[in-house]
Design an enzyme around this catalytic site. Structure first.
Site, short mmCIF file in Angstrom:
data_model
loop_
_atom_site.label_atom_id
_atom_site.label_comp_id
_atom_site.label_asym_id
_atom_site.label_seq_id
_atom_site.Cartn_x
_atom_site.Cartn_y
_atom_site.Cartn_z
N CYS A 157 0.83 -1.21 0.00
CA CYS A 157 0.00 0.00 0.00
C CYS A 157 0.86 1.26 0.00
N CYS A 162 -1.63 1.83 -2.94
CA CYS A 162 -2.59 2.91 -2.68
C CYS A 162 -1.95 4.31 -2.66
N LYS A 165 -0.22 5.52 -5.91
CA LYS A 165 -1.30 5.51 -6.91
C LYS A 165 -2.21 6.71 -6.73
N TYR A 298 -8.68 -3.26 -11.45
CA TYR A 298 -8.24 -2.14 -10.62
C TYR A 298 -6.89 -1.55 -11.07
N GLU A 302 -6.50 1.92 -13.19
CA GLU A 302 -6.04 3.08 -12.41
C GLU A 302 -4.74 3.64 -12.99
N HIS A 570 -26.54 20.86 -0.53
CA HIS A 570 -26.53 21.47 -1.85
C HIS A 570 -25.45 22.54 -1.93
N GLU A 575 -25.62 14.57 -3.04
CA GLU A 575 -27.05 14.82 -2.75
C GLU A 575 -27.96 14.06 -3.70
P1 FAD Z 1 1.34 -6.20 1.90
O1 FAD Z 1 0.99 -4.80 2.20
O2 FAD Z 1 1.61 -6.56 0.49
O3 FAD Z 1 2.57 -6.59 2.81
C1 FAD Z 1 3.24 -7.81 2.76
C2 FAD Z 1 4.70 -7.59 3.13
O4 FAD Z 1 5.32 -8.83 3.43
C3 FAD Z 1 5.50 -6.98 1.99
O5 FAD Z 1 6.32 -5.93 2.46
C4 FAD Z 1 6.36 -8.14 1.50
O6 FAD Z 1 7.54 -7.72 0.89
C5 FAD Z 1 6.59 -8.88 2.80
N1 FAD Z 1 6.96 -10.29 2.66
C6 FAD Z 1 6.49 -11.18 1.77
N2 FAD Z 1 7.03 -12.39 2.01
C7 FAD Z 1 7.85 -12.23 3.07
C8 FAD Z 1 8.67 -13.11 3.82
N3 FAD Z 1 8.73 -14.41 3.53
N4 FAD Z 1 9.40 -12.62 4.85
C9 FAD Z 1 9.33 -11.31 5.18
N5 FAD Z 1 8.57 -10.43 4.53
C10 FAD Z 1 7.82 -10.89 3.49
N6 FAD Z 1 -5.98 -1.15 -1.46
C11 FAD Z 1 -6.81 -0.20 -1.03
O7 FAD Z 1 -7.49 -0.38 -0.02
N7 FAD Z 1 -6.93 1.00 -1.68
C12 FAD Z 1 -6.21 1.28 -2.78
O8 FAD Z 1 -6.34 2.36 -3.35
C13 FAD Z 1 -5.32 0.29 -3.26
N8 FAD Z 1 -4.57 0.54 -4.34
C14 FAD Z 1 -3.68 -0.39 -4.76
C15 FAD Z 1 -2.92 -0.11 -5.88
C16 FAD Z 1 -2.02 -1.03 -6.35
C17 FAD Z 1 -1.17 -0.71 -7.55
C18 FAD Z 1 -1.88 -2.29 -5.68
C19 FAD Z 1 -0.91 -3.30 -6.19
C20 FAD Z 1 -2.65 -2.59 -4.58
C21 FAD Z 1 -3.56 -1.64 -4.11
N9 FAD Z 1 -4.36 -1.88 -2.99
C22 FAD Z 1 -5.23 -0.94 -2.57
C23 FAD Z 1 -4.29 -3.16 -2.27
C24 FAD Z 1 -3.44 -3.05 -0.97
O9 FAD Z 1 -2.17 -2.53 -1.28
C25 FAD Z 1 -3.31 -4.42 -0.32
O10 FAD Z 1 -4.60 -4.96 -0.12
C26 FAD Z 1 -2.59 -4.37 1.02
O11 FAD Z 1 -1.31 -3.82 0.90
C27 FAD Z 1 -2.50 -5.78 1.60
O12 FAD Z 1 -1.82 -5.78 2.82
P2 FAD Z 1 -1.06 -7.08 3.34
O13 FAD Z 1 -0.62 -6.76 4.73
O14 FAD Z 1 -1.87 -8.28 3.11
O15 FAD Z 1 0.20 -7.23 2.37
P1 NAP Z 2 -7.30 -8.67 -10.70
O1 NAP Z 2 -8.46 -8.03 -10.06
O2 NAP Z 2 -7.01 -10.09 -10.40
O3 NAP Z 2 -7.47 -8.51 -12.30
C1 NAP Z 2 -6.61 -9.07 -13.23
C2 NAP Z 2 -6.87 -8.47 -14.61
O4 NAP Z 2 -5.92 -8.97 -15.52
C3 NAP Z 2 -8.24 -8.81 -15.18
O5 NAP Z 2 -8.69 -7.76 -15.96
C4 NAP Z 2 -7.92 -10.05 -16.04
O6 NAP Z 2 -8.81 -10.23 -17.11
C5 NAP Z 2 -6.58 -9.66 -16.59
N1 NAP Z 2 -5.76 -10.83 -16.97
C6 NAP Z 2 -5.45 -11.89 -16.22
N2 NAP Z 2 -4.66 -12.74 -16.89
C7 NAP Z 2 -4.45 -12.18 -18.11
C8 NAP Z 2 -3.71 -12.58 -19.24
N3 NAP Z 2 -3.02 -13.71 -19.25
N4 NAP Z 2 -3.71 -11.77 -20.32
C9 NAP Z 2 -4.40 -10.61 -20.31
N5 NAP Z 2 -5.13 -10.17 -19.27
C10 NAP Z 2 -5.15 -10.96 -18.16
O7 NAP Z 2 -5.95 -7.91 -10.36
P2 NAP Z 2 -5.46 -6.46 -9.98
O8 NAP Z 2 -6.02 -5.39 -10.83
O9 NAP Z 2 -3.99 -6.64 -9.96
O10 NAP Z 2 -5.96 -6.21 -8.51
C11 NAP Z 2 -5.58 -7.05 -7.43
C12 NAP Z 2 -6.27 -6.62 -6.17
O11 NAP Z 2 -5.64 -5.44 -5.66
C13 NAP Z 2 -7.73 -6.24 -6.38
O12 NAP Z 2 -8.58 -7.34 -6.16
C14 NAP Z 2 -7.96 -5.14 -5.35
O13 NAP Z 2 -8.59 -5.64 -4.22
C15 NAP Z 2 -6.59 -4.63 -5.01
N6 NAP Z 2 -6.52 -3.22 -5.51
C16 NAP Z 2 -7.35 -2.29 -4.97
C17 NAP Z 2 -7.34 -0.99 -5.46
C18 NAP Z 2 -8.27 0.03 -4.87
O14 NAP Z 2 -8.81 -0.18 -3.81
N7 NAP Z 2 -8.49 1.16 -5.53
C19 NAP Z 2 -6.51 -0.65 -6.50
C20 NAP Z 2 -5.68 -1.62 -7.04
C21 NAP Z 2 -5.71 -2.92 -6.54
P3 NAP Z 2 -10.11 -11.21 -17.05
O15 NAP Z 2 -11.21 -10.39 -16.49
O16 NAP Z 2 -10.28 -11.61 -18.46
O17 NAP Z 2 -9.73 -12.37 -16.15
#
Ligand code: FAD
Ligand code: NAP
Length: 595
Positions: A157, A162, A165, A298, A302, A570, A575
């Site tokens: 995040c 997040c 982004k 997502y 985004e 408003h 609203e």
């Molecule tokens: P993470 O935050 O991924 O943390 C896991 C940590 O564990 C990482 O630092 C990793 O390196 C570490 N790790 C992994 N394996 C090991 C190991 N064996 N030993 C030690 N450390 C390890 N969510 C939202 O709510 N709003 C958003 O706007 C949003 N935007 C997103 C945009 C993008 C591009 C992405 C990719 C995700 C977004 N998400 C968003 C999703 C959000 O980031 C995740 O849901 C959240 O970070 C999950 O938290 P977590 O604690 O499960 O894992």
């Molecule tokens: P995702 O929701 O799993 O979506 C994967 C996308 O890639 C889908 O559009 C899928 O298409 C496509 N895809 C998969 N395999 C493919 C292939 N071989 N060739 C071409 N297209 C392929 O993944 P994500 O966008 O990475 O998001 C992961 C999670 O992160 C989300 O579930 C969300 O909870 C979290 N996240 C949250 C936010 C937020 O809160 N604003 C922002 C970013 C991420 P199909 O539909 O055809 O399978």
């Protein structure tokens, strides 16, 4: 000589006895086993029960136990490695106090709790456990991307999700505001350009301050932090390997696995060599230029949205539909807005190879793609290819299989019960790696915090994964809470639903005279339950801010009547939800002529 099957089984039984303070070999239907398990529950003692009737090798395990203890029957109980016996002997030991004494020889561990993964969930859980007086360690380690990108403490995040982004989303919104501002009287002569390096540097500086803040807060709370990769070697023991390859071993009574996910690659020629993922994008040392984004969920939409918003030439390659799992009417409207604002879509195509035409920062890449519906093959040239086709749970190389924690083989996710406990009683899991749960930061934080409170604070509150509001920032925001229309119809039937909808025109957009009839609001009400709002959807500026409040209202059981009784603010976008009167079934006109 490799060990025989029997020796492997003996080793497994011994491991279970050695690594569980209370080990009950049981059969699920046996009333004596139930009594013994109830006894430990009433004593407040955690036990691990292996139900022999539910494992393939249950009868062989029973034979091994017979050899080991002379006891043929179940339950067969061990406390702190000592054989207690069956039901009668365990009850007797309880009555004469000798059972309680066995607990006094408690195994001592280095930590009460070790958390693997210092992201959203892991940090929340470790800090909460420490503030409840427990000795806690957290391990966080980032495996660099194939491009070599790495980052600091805090997880996805903060570093590659997040936070960067949303800040780049803001950069895109500011670009639009600059254009709008001329209509509000702002005059500027300077040519307006966007500078990628300045934006990246400022955002990375902010992230650096957050990384530092996390380290300080762990120290303040007495949580030991190790920048090391954690891997189970035994149910109560992990190996921690640091950046230099130095190994250390630590034991704990309990573990929380919060290792999150990492971007998936396409496994096509050239993808790992030449393409980037969201893990690389936010700290990219050069402006990406003409970009192909692969994926349509997502992350893909985004990133495509803000890149286009800051002036890049952006194309999105969509395999099937937009935003799978979301309300499709809303998803298509969000994509349509992106298209109006310059994003190109190549629909129903997937890349098959990526080739480097020119080196450079950025260089030039050739992408070959094939249709998902015909034999058609297309080619395109881009400076950058961003793969955003989903994320894989980091559960494969952390020893879970070694200690017997079950993983869903289909998606590598970890199944847990409603208390985030895995099939191994001392191992819990939270956040993105959970099977069937939402992948969102606040969900991981809430689950982590509540878990620590249940484990160490006497709380019984569980994480409620229902009606979690979320927003997609594309950069027109799409916020929602509850069911999509498709899901609601599947569950309740179309005849039992009333859908209210309307287009709206934010007042701020009227003077620049742009994008009328693109913002959209929709609620789905359950006629069988007092017109309760079971789906809330809004596409418009600040939809995230709007959805948060309505999400709270839905937790309180919001109905259409309550919305109608609510007086609007408003002039705002939100609203519209207090004045919605056109139902979808009526086919009434929902276009807006003015604000
Ligand atoms: P993470 O935050 O991924 O943390 C896991 C940590 O564990 C990482 O630092 C990793 O390196 C570490 N790790 C992994 N394996 C090991 C190991 N064996 N030993 C030690 N450390 C390890 N969510 C939202 O709510 N709003 C958003 O706007 C949003 N935007 C997103 C945009 C993008 C591009 C992405 C990719 C995700 C977004 N998400 C968003 C999703 C959000 O980031 C995740 O849901 C959240 O970070 C999950 O938290 P977590 O604690 O499960 O894992
Ligand atoms: P995702 O929701 O799993 O979506 C994967 C996308 O890639 C889908 O559009 C899928 O298409 C496509 N895809 C998969 N395999 C493919 C292939 N071989 N060739 C071409 N297209 C392929 O993944 P994500 O966008 O990475 O998001 C992961 C999670 O992160 C989300 O579930 C969300 O909870 C979290 N996240 C949250 C936010 C937020 O809160 N604003 C922002 C970013 C991420 P199909 O539909 O055809 O399978």
């Amino acid at each position: 000589m490799p060990p025989t099957g029997r020796e492997v089984l003996q080793g497994r039984v011994q491991e279970l006895i050695d690594n569980n303070p209370v080990m009950v070999f049981s059969k699920s239907y046996c009333p004596f086993c139930v009594r013994v398990k109830e006894l430990f529950t009433s004593m407040g003692k955690e036990y691990n029960a292996l139900e022999l009737d539910q494992c393939d090798d249950g009868s062989s395990i029973q034979e091994v136990l017979h050899e080991l203890t002379g006891q043929k029957t179940v339950p067969n109980v061990f406390v702190n490695k000592k054989h207690v016996g069956g039901c009668d002997k365990t009850l007797k030991a309880y009555q004469d106090g000798s059972l309680e004494k066995l607990f006094e020889n408690k195994i001592s561990y280095d930590y009460d709790l070790i958390v693997i993964g210092g992201g959203s969930g892991g940090l929340a859980c470790s800090k909460e456990a420490a503030s409840l007086g427990k000795k806690v360690m957290v391990l966080d380690y980032v495996v660099p991307t194939p491009m070599g990108t790495s980052w600091g403490l805090g997880g996805t995040c903060v570093n590659v999700g997040c936070i960067p982004k949303k800040l780049m989303h803001q950069a895109a919104i500011l670009g639009q505001s600059l254009k709008d501002s001329r209509k509000f009287g702002w005059e500027y002569d300077e040519q307006v350009r966007h500078n990628w390096d300045t934006m990246r540097e400022q955002i990375q500086n902010y992230i650096g301050s957050l990384n530092w803040g996390y380290r300080v807060s762990l120290r303040d709370k007495n949580v030991r932090y190790e920048n090391a990769y954690g891997e189970f070697v035994e149910p109560h023991k992990i190996k921690a390997t640091n950046r230099k390859g130095k190994e250390a071993f630590y034991t704990a009574e309990k573990f929380v696995v919060a290792t999150g996910e990492r971007p998936r690659y396409l496994n096509i020629p050239g993808d790992k060599e030449y393409c980037i993922t969201s893990d690389d994008l936010f700290s990219l040392p050069y402006c990406p230029g003409k970009t192909l984004v692969v994926g349509a969920s997502y992350v893909a939409l985004e990133c495509a949205g803000f890149l286009a918003g800051i002036g890049m030439d952006v194309t999105v390659m969509v395999r099937s539909i937009f935003l799978r799992g979301f309300d499709q009417e809303m998803a298509n409207r969000a994509a349509a807005y992106m298209e109006i604002h310059g994003v190109k879509f190549i629909k129903k195509f997937v890349p098959t190879s990526v080739e480097q035409l020119e080196e450079g920062t950025p260089g030039k890449l050739k992408v070959v793609a094939k249709s998902t519906e015909s034999d058609q093959v297309i080619e395109g040239e881009y400076n950058t290819v961003l793969i955003a086709v989903g994320r894989d749970a980091c559960t494969r190389n952390i020893g879970l299989e070694k200690i017997g924690v079950k993983i869903n083989e289909r998606n590598w996710k970890v199944p847990v019960n409603d208390e985030e406990q895995t099939n191994l009683p001392n191992v819990y899991a939270i956040g993105d790696i959970l099977d069937g749960k939402l992948e969102l930061t606040p969900v991981a934080i809430q689950a982590g915090r509540l878990l620590a409170r249940r484990l160490y604070g006497g709380s019984t509150a569980k994480c409620d994964y229902v009606n979690v509001p979320t927003t997609v920032f594309t950069p027109m925001e799409y916020g929602c809470c509850g069911y999509s229309e498709e899901k609601a119809i599947e569950i309740y039937g179309e005849e039992n639903l009333e859908v209210y909808h309307t287009l709206f025109w934010p007042l701020e957009w009227t003077v620049p005279s742009r994008d009328n009839n693109t913002c959209f609001a929709k609620i789905i009400c359950n006629k069988l339950d007092n017109d309760r709002v079971i789906g809330f959807h809004v596409l418009g500026p600040n939809a995230g801010e709007i959805t948060q409040g309505f999400g709270a209202a839905m937790k309180c059981g919001l109905t259409k009547e309550k919305l109608d009784e609510t007086i609007g603010i408003h002039p705002t976008c939100a609203e519209v939800f207090t004045t919605m009167d056109v139902t979808k079934s009526s086919g009434g006109d929902i276009t807006q002529k003015g604000c």
